[in-house]
Design a protein around this motif. Structure first.
Motif, PDB file in Angstrom:
ATOM      1  N   ILE A 297       5.787 -49.874  32.438  1.00  0.00           N
ATOM      2  CA  ILE A 297       6.560 -49.283  32.082  1.00  0.00           C
ATOM      3  C   ILE A 297       7.008 -47.574  32.050  1.00  0.00           C
ATOM      4  O   ILE A 297       7.941 -46.847  32.129  1.00  0.00           O
ATOM      5  N   THR A 298       5.745 -47.286  32.384  1.00  0.00           N
ATOM      6  CA  THR A 298       5.327 -45.797  32.162  1.00  0.00           C
ATOM      7  C   THR A 298       6.066 -45.760  33.534  1.00  0.00           C
ATOM      8  O   THR A 298       6.442 -44.338  33.331  1.00  0.00           O
ATOM      9  N   VAL A 373      -0.889 -41.867  27.107  1.00  0.00           N
ATOM     10  CA  VAL A 373       0.024 -42.924  27.128  1.00  0.00           C
ATOM     11  C   VAL A 373      -1.017 -43.729  26.723  1.00  0.00           C
ATOM     12  O   VAL A 373      -1.723 -43.898  28.131  1.00  0.00           O
ATOM     13  N   GLY A 374      -0.734 -44.880  26.357  1.00  0.00           N
ATOM     14  CA  GLY A 374      -0.608 -46.274  27.117  1.00  0.00           C
ATOM     15  C   GLY A 374      -1.987 -46.626  25.650  1.00  0.00           C
ATOM     16  O   GLY A 374      -2.913 -48.233  25.723  1.00  0.00           O
ATOM     17  N   GLU A 375      -2.715 -46.090  25.217  1.00  0.00           N
ATOM     18  CA  GLU A 375      -4.175 -46.707  24.443  1.00  0.00           C
ATOM     19  C   GLU A 375      -3.795 -45.457  22.997  1.00  0.00           C
ATOM     20  O   GLU A 375      -3.818 -44.387  23.828  1.00  0.00           O
ATOM     21  N   PRO A 376      -5.034 -45.382  22.084  1.00  0.00           N
ATOM     22  CA  PRO A 376      -4.985 -44.559  21.078  1.00  0.00           C
ATOM     23  C   PRO A 376      -6.255 -43.610  22.105  1.00  0.00           C
ATOM     24  O   PRO A 376      -7.089 -43.936  22.659  1.00  0.00           O
ATOM     25  N   ASP A 398       1.036 -36.870  22.906  1.00  0.00           N
ATOM     26  CA  ASP A 398       0.742 -37.870  22.211  1.00  0.00           C
ATOM     27  C   ASP A 398       1.273 -39.101  22.267  1.00  0.00           C
ATOM     28  O   ASP A 398       2.131 -38.941  21.238  1.00  0.00           O
ATOM     29  N   THR A 399       1.722 -39.829  23.176  1.00  0.00           N
ATOM     30  CA  THR A 399       2.786 -40.914  23.003  1.00  0.00           C
ATOM     31  C   THR A 399       3.047 -41.965  23.060  1.00  0.00           C
ATOM     32  O   THR A 399       2.122 -42.542  23.777  1.00  0.00           O
ATOM     33  N   TRP A 400       3.356 -42.240  21.754  1.00  0.00           N
ATOM     34  CA  TRP A 400       2.636 -43.700  21.265  1.00  0.00           C
ATOM     35  C   TRP A 400       4.434 -44.387  21.961  1.00  0.00           C
ATOM     36  O   TRP A 400       5.885 -44.204  21.558  1.00  0.00           O
ATOM     37  N   TRP A 401       4.448 -45.217  22.084  1.00  0.00           N
ATOM     38  CA  TRP A 401       5.227 -46.761  22.927  1.00  0.00           C
ATOM     39  C   TRP A 401       4.883 -47.980  24.063  1.00  0.00           C
ATOM     40  O   TRP A 401       3.586 -48.216  23.358  1.00  0.00           O
ATOM     41  N   GLN A 402       5.832 -48.675  24.303  1.00  0.00           N
ATOM     42  CA  GLN A 402       5.987 -49.962  24.365  1.00  0.00           C
ATOM     43  C   GLN A 402       7.004 -50.233  25.811  1.00  0.00           C
ATOM     44  O   GLN A 402       7.433 -49.484  25.792  1.00  0.00           O
ATOM     45  N   THR A 403       6.182 -51.101  26.334  1.00  0.00           N
ATOM     46  CA  THR A 403       6.893 -52.219  27.621  1.00  0.00           C
ATOM     47  C   THR A 403       8.701 -51.707  26.643  1.00  0.00           C
ATOM     48  O   THR A 403       9.932 -51.993  27.751  1.00  0.00           O
ATOM     49  N   ASP A 493       1.251 -53.465  16.117  1.00  0.00           N
ATOM     50  CA  ASP A 493      -0.128 -52.097  16.537  1.00  0.00           C
ATOM     51  C   ASP A 493       0.128 -51.803  14.613  1.00  0.00           C
ATOM     52  O   ASP A 493       1.276 -52.420  13.507  1.00  0.00           O
ATOM     53  N   ARG A 508      -3.278 -52.443  18.399  1.00  0.00           N
ATOM     54  CA  ARG A 508      -2.626 -54.031  18.278  1.00  0.00           C
ATOM     55  C   ARG A 508      -4.118 -54.273  17.158  1.00  0.00           C
ATOM     56  O   ARG A 508      -4.539 -54.657  16.979  1.00  0.00           O
ATOM     57  N   ASN A 514      -6.225 -54.222  24.716  1.00  0.00           N
ATOM     58  CA  ASN A 514      -5.625 -53.047  25.279  1.00  0.00           C
ATOM     59  C   ASN A 514      -7.194 -52.834  26.241  1.00  0.00           C
ATOM     60  O   ASN A 514      -7.673 -51.647  26.074  1.00  0.00           O
ATOM     61  N   ARG A 519      -2.779 -53.810  29.512  1.00  0.00           N
ATOM     62  CA  ARG A 519      -2.439 -54.675  28.357  1.00  0.00           C
ATOM     63  C   ARG A 519      -2.667 -56.752  28.051  1.00  0.00           C
ATOM     64  O   ARG A 519      -1.917 -56.494  29.396  1.00  0.00           O
TER      65      ARG A 519
HETATM   66  C1  WT7 Z   1       0.580 -51.040  24.015  1.00  0.00           C
HETATM   67  C2  WT7 Z   1       1.923 -50.828  24.357  1.00  0.00           C
HETATM   68  C3  WT7 Z   1       3.570 -47.272  26.472  1.00  0.00           C
HETATM   69  C4  WT7 Z   1       4.198 -47.658  27.854  1.00  0.00           C
HETATM   70  C5  WT7 Z   1       2.683 -48.065  28.269  1.00  0.00           C
HETATM   71  C6  WT7 Z   1       1.241 -49.237  28.290  1.00  0.00           C
HETATM   72  C7  WT7 Z   1      -0.473 -48.918  23.362  1.00  0.00           C
HETATM   73  C8  WT7 Z   1       0.550 -47.196  23.888  1.00  0.00           C
HETATM   74  C9  WT7 Z   1      -0.057 -45.246  22.748  1.00  0.00           C
HETATM   75  C10 WT7 Z   1      -0.661 -44.258  21.921  1.00  0.00           C
HETATM   76  C11 WT7 Z   1      -2.007 -45.250  20.481  1.00  0.00           C
HETATM   77  C12 WT7 Z   1      -0.593 -47.216  22.340  1.00  0.00           C
HETATM   78  C13 WT7 Z   1       0.020 -49.800  21.770  1.00  0.00           C
HETATM   79  C14 WT7 Z   1       1.243 -50.240  21.713  1.00  0.00           C
HETATM   80  N1  WT7 Z   1      -0.132 -47.446  23.047  1.00  0.00           N
HETATM   81  N2  WT7 Z   1       0.831 -45.703  23.681  1.00  0.00           N
HETATM   82  N3  WT7 Z   1       0.083 -43.015  22.399  1.00  0.00           N
HETATM   83  N4  WT7 Z   1      -1.443 -44.361  21.520  1.00  0.00           N
HETATM   84  N5  WT7 Z   1      -1.691 -46.400  21.308  1.00  0.00           N
HETATM   85  O1  WT7 Z   1       2.615 -50.437  27.968  1.00  0.00           O
HETATM   86  O2  WT7 Z   1       1.485 -52.248  28.014  1.00  0.00           O
HETATM   87  O3  WT7 Z   1       3.874 -52.376  26.702  1.00  0.00           O
HETATM   88  O4  WT7 Z   1       1.531 -51.190  25.892  1.00  0.00           O
HETATM   89  O5  WT7 Z   1      -0.476 -49.339  23.931  1.00  0.00           O
HETATM   90  O6  WT7 Z   1      -0.697 -50.411  21.494  1.00  0.00           O
HETATM   91  O7  WT7 Z   1       1.534 -51.566  21.341  1.00  0.00           O
HETATM   92  P1  WT7 Z   1       2.314 -51.659  27.154  1.00  0.00           P
END
Ligand code: WT7
Length: 639
Positions: A297-298, A373-376, A398-403, A493, A508, A514, A519
């Protein structure tokens, strides 16, 4: 006017945020007005989180590619849209102006039409990181076909599972992809996948890597010759309902097979541009380098759609950070004068390992903003990114989001709202996060001793870019995201919040791992391992891994048919690679004689997790175990 008004101060953020909460419809209406609609919408939002049903701009009509391309032609036709940096630094790169990209997309769209693709058809895209991949996405969107990109690292079996789930009859692929010093076969993997998918009608193949492939008469066609045959095609952007699906992207959950997350045309468009511009504070002419793969998704949101909607310049890199040397990212930054770098903590941690040598003779002065992006991100990696890469003058977002969220939900805004190592900080306008305990009660009080409140992260109000359904199975969408805490979207999360409303994501809380920002569902890996003939049962958990963030630890019970256990780990990993792909390989495989189970036969993962994490002092209550001795046996042989 395609450029949005940027938030320009903390106060401005606060007032925008308040507006977005108090009057979401007028807030989003104002933003959505700046897009090109073929038919205006009469209502901004209709929703309920029970069914769930979420509709943004529902009776509006639009085409996202008209917004990505056509509307920029008059003012930016000759400006660069994509800069392509090939895997091999010695081979020639190329760039596309908005005008050239507009033409390339129409040509590809014409090819799709010629091959019989119709509005609403699912088109699977399995390619490497080449400009034609982005062009393929846009060509689908232009004619209203639903693209479903499968990351180039997935196996034939993983592909056929997805093709069947999406009943996709069309595929766009390439012979092979270059990655570092390897050529990854793609078309041959598709051929294998299609043995299970006789319903696939057409496979369009881009010639790129010159690896040997075979073409199936009637089914397969070379894209180049098809593309040449269409000349300078003119394909108008078809009119799409705002809530028509734009794409499906498969992602792993805690149970079963990956699910197809569905994003729709109108809301995703608004969210992708809004978040791209606000988070990165994008200024005209800046070059944005997102290092993700478009298979995730990124890449969809921040290589292709977000930047193009904003009329930005986006860099598309085919290779890997360590080829030919570990200075490749810095080489690229200097060569193209990159302004914004957006990458994953796992990449940062692995590059940290190479020390300062790769920075010799590099300037990096062009960099203005950094993102992760993607993990802590751990504090050490954050500091290194800040000082070594950003030379202390670049803000880090530090961008937190998900697919499922389509774009960024929680992040500081570069240089505008305060940054804080390891904290994603504040929600974007429109995002209403809440933290709940196991019972679903919303936690509001900050613990006076720690200054934080902790809980499971949920969102209590819709935003334009959110998931609408899981393809072909709406119940699954409901059960996965909206049933755990009724009335809330549950992210999966855990997070902390401080008294000022800043969020720190801890990772998670479900059975999703992760690994290097990828994921992976533990159930998926277990199913793969269990398909090995020598395996009786397995349990997979994560453990902290210095570079990958999390590593995969598998506890496996083997049967007697196994004569030698010497190569069993290798063998099991080969099975995982075949079922899913190399990204899901286990880092540690421990052969055990039993697994800790409750009397009702449930595996107690909590204990296995502690063992894998090395937290051996306090394994918690083991009295409810059917046979407490298995724990000692596992501990004795712990890897
Ligand atoms: C999961 C989503 C975001 C697009 C890439 C991954 C973890 C994502 C962060 C962040 C801590 C994060 C979460 C989330 N995550 N960004 N900045 N800080 N954790 O997308 O494969 O859908 O994974 O990635 O655990 O739920 P995804």
């Amino acid at each position: 006017m395609s450029k949005l008004k940027l938030i320009n101060s903390l106060e401005n953020y606060q007032s925008a945020y308040q507006h977005s909460i108090k009057n979401p419809e007028s807030f989003w209406d104002e933003i959505a007005q700046s897009f090109t609609w073929q038919k205006p919408y009469s209502q901004v939002l209709r929703w309920n989180f029970e069914t769930p049903s979420i509709e943004w701009f529902y009776d509006g009509e639009l085409n996202i590619t008209e917004n990505c391309l056509d509307r920029h032609l008059a003012s930016k036709g000759d400006q660069i849209a994509f800069v392509f940096e090939p895997n091999d630094p010695k081979s020639e790169g190329k760039s596309y102006t908005y005008k050239a990209l507009h033409q390339a997309v129409q040509n590809m769209a014409q090819v799709l039409l010629n091959q019989g693709v119709q509005k609403g058809d699912r088109v699977c895209i399995y390619m490497g990181m080449v400009p034609e991949l982005a062009i393929a996405l846009l060509a689908c969107a232009r004619i209203g076909a639903i693209h479903s990109v499968i990351f180039g690292g997935f196996s034939a079996q993983a592909i056929s599972d997805r093709l069947i789930d999406a009943s996709a009859e069309f595929i766009i692929t390439q012979d092979g992809a270059f990655r570092g010093n390897k050529t990854i076969p793609l078309k041959p993997v598709i051929d294998e996948a299609l043995l299970q998918c006789p319903f696939v009608k057409k496979v369009m193949v881009l010639g790129h890597a010159n690896n040997p492939i075979s073409m199936h008469k009637d089914r397969d066609a070379w894209l180049e010759s098809e593309l040449l045959a269409v000349g300078n095609a003119e394909v108008k952007p078809v009119s799409m309902q705002a809530e028509d699906p734009l794409f499906i992207l498969y992602t792993s959950g805690s149970t079963g097979k990956p699910k197809g997350v569905v994003h729709t045309c109108g809301g995703y468009m608004v969210w992708a541009q809004y978040t791209f511009e606000q988070v990165f504070q994008y200024q005209d002419n800046e070059l944005h380098f997102c290092t993700a793969d478009i298979g995730w998704i990124t890449g969809h949101s921040y290589i292709v759609y977000g930047p193009l909607l904003a009329g930005a310049k986006s860099l598309l890199f085919e290779g890997i950070p360590t080829y030919p040397e570990a200075d490749r990212f810095w080489e690229i930054v200097d060569k193209h004068q990159v302004d914004i770098l957006y990458t994953a903590p796992t990449a940062i941690r692995s590059l940290m390992g190479f020390g300062s040598e790769p920075f010799k003779h590099k300037s990096l002065k062009s960099l203005k903003k950094l993102g992760t992006v993607g993990e802590p991100i751990n504090e050490e990696a954050w500091q290194w990114y800040k000082t070594q890469v950003g030379q202390n003058h670049c803000p880090i977002v530090d961008t937190w989001w998900q697919t499922e969220t389509g774009g960024v939900l929680i992040s500081n805004l570069a240089g505008i709202t305060p940054e804080r190592a390891a904290w994603a900080t504040l929600p974007l306008p429109g995002i209403q996060p809440v933290l709940v305990n196991e019972q679903g009660q919303i936690q509001t009080e900050v613990n006076p001793e720690t200054g934080y409140v902790h809980g499971n992260l949920c969102i209590q109000f819709p935003w334009p870019g959110m998931i609408r359904t899981t393809y072909g199975d709406h119940e699954r969408c409901k059960n996965n995201y909206f049933a755990t805490y009724p009335g809330l979207y549950f992210t999966g999360d855990g997070a902390y919040r401080d008294a000022s409303g800043n969020y720190r994501i801890t990772g998670r809380v479900d059975d999703v791992l992760n690994v290097s920002g990828h994921r992976i569902g533990t159930a998926e890996v277990e199913n793969a391992i269990n398909s090995h003939l020598g395996v009786v049962e397995s349990a997979v958990v994560g453990y902290p891994h210095e570079i990958k963030g999390q590593g995969i630890y598998a506890f496996v019970i083997c049967n007697d048919t196994l004569h030698s256990k010497v190569n069993i780990a290798q063998d099991i990993n080969a099975t995982i690679t075949q079922a899913i792909g190399p990204i899901a390989k286990a880092d540690k495989i421990q052969i055990v004689s039993g697994l800790p189970k409750t009397r009702s036969g449930k595996i107690m993962r909590r204990i296995l997790r502690k063992i894998a994490e090395g937290e051996l002092q306090n394994l918690g209550d083991t009295t409810t175990l059917l046979d407490p001795n298995v724990v000692d046996a596992i501990l004795k042989d712990r890897l």
